[in-house]
Design an enzyme around this catalytic site. Sequence first.
Site, mmCIF file in Angstrom:
data_model
loop_
_atom_site.group_PDB
_atom_site.id
_atom_site.type_symbol
_atom_site.label_atom_id
_atom_site.label_comp_id
_atom_site.label_asym_id
_atom_site.label_seq_id
_atom_site.Cartn_x
_atom_site.Cartn_y
_atom_site.Cartn_z
ATOM 1 N N GLU A 96 0.811 -1.217 0.000
ATOM 2 C CA GLU A 96 0.000 0.000 0.000
ATOM 3 C C GLU A 96 0.847 1.270 0.000
ATOM 4 O O GLU A 96 0.329 2.362 -0.274
ATOM 5 C CB GLU A 96 -0.919 0.020 1.233
ATOM 6 C CG GLU A 96 -2.023 -1.013 1.212
ATOM 7 C CD GLU A 96 -3.173 -0.620 0.293
ATOM 8 O OE1 GLU A 96 -3.154 0.505 -0.239
ATOM 9 O OE2 GLU A 96 -4.081 -1.444 0.101
ATOM 10 N N GLU A 127 7.138 -21.825 6.782
ATOM 11 C CA GLU A 127 7.624 -20.945 7.844
ATOM 12 C C GLU A 127 8.845 -21.526 8.546
ATOM 13 O O GLU A 127 9.547 -20.818 9.268
ATOM 14 C CB GLU A 127 6.523 -20.639 8.855
ATOM 15 C CG GLU A 127 6.118 -21.775 9.758
ATOM 16 C CD GLU A 127 5.111 -21.314 10.807
ATOM 17 O OE1 GLU A 127 5.313 -21.691 11.975
ATOM 18 O OE2 GLU A 127 4.144 -20.615 10.475
#
Length: 310
Positions: A96, A127
């Site tokens: 963003e 992960e």
Amino acid sequence: MVFKRYLDRSLRENRVSAKTTEHLHDSAAGLDQRPPAEIAALLASGQVAAAENVQKAIPAICAGAMAMARTINAGACLHYAAAGSSGLMAAADAQELGGTFSIPAAQLRIHVAGGLPSGVEMPGDTEDATDGLATALAELSEKDTLITVSASGSTPFTIAAARIGKSKGATVIGIANNAGSELLDMSDHAVLLETPPEVLSGSTRMGAGTAQKIALNMLSTLMATHLGHVHDGMMVNVNADNIKLRARACGIVVQIAGVSEATAQQALDAAGGDVKAAVLMAATGLSRDIAQARLKESNGHLRPVLERTV
């Protein structure tokens, strides 16, 4: 009755032995047997409680935002590193920054365990995979800032990224939901979001994820404020690349310069879409070159130029 005693014992043992993010919620007993409206209300209150805990992290968030602003001002890079739902939160914030504040893509890097998902599946085993991190973070320098996010504060991928960041002298911001976790211990700016146990135990995409999103939004918005990209609650460095944002940019010029929409649009066109320059041009009659030169002198901050000129 036997099951009830077993569940009560399990709740007590879990609360003592596990990390906060793995604890069972006080209202977890019989959750699946309750009316939907009651479950929904509990889920909503869990989100609210998580959000409220971000207030305690304000000092660390403020310090981290300053570090991020220094990185951008130095022409260096912000690196976001995380796994799972924390990775999605981190990536959303990073992605963003270009549209909202015109932070150049060249100054942003996203490192999500397993890569950014292109479909609906997000594998959990990634992960634990840290093999490619050394290569991905090879260009890290002491001018860069590394924002790491892990609900548990012990995710192998995120911990490995933070260690690499420390070894290269980068500033490390650690965001975690467990006090005393390894990630927070090794961070230069430790953002502890001590959220209560999840209504759905261990589902940190819920309360913990909500708190992470708030903290990340605060970090990047505070950073943008330090950079001069915020004026009276308006995004004056917006990259107006669609109809909605072009209308917003025009509205910002109207609001700050106190001119008509037609004048504001004319100034924006003449400024090549540079909102700050357009404000100065519309409000003072300055040329584009002079407006941008004065903004450069003020390190991109609009207010001091307006106060000196108007």
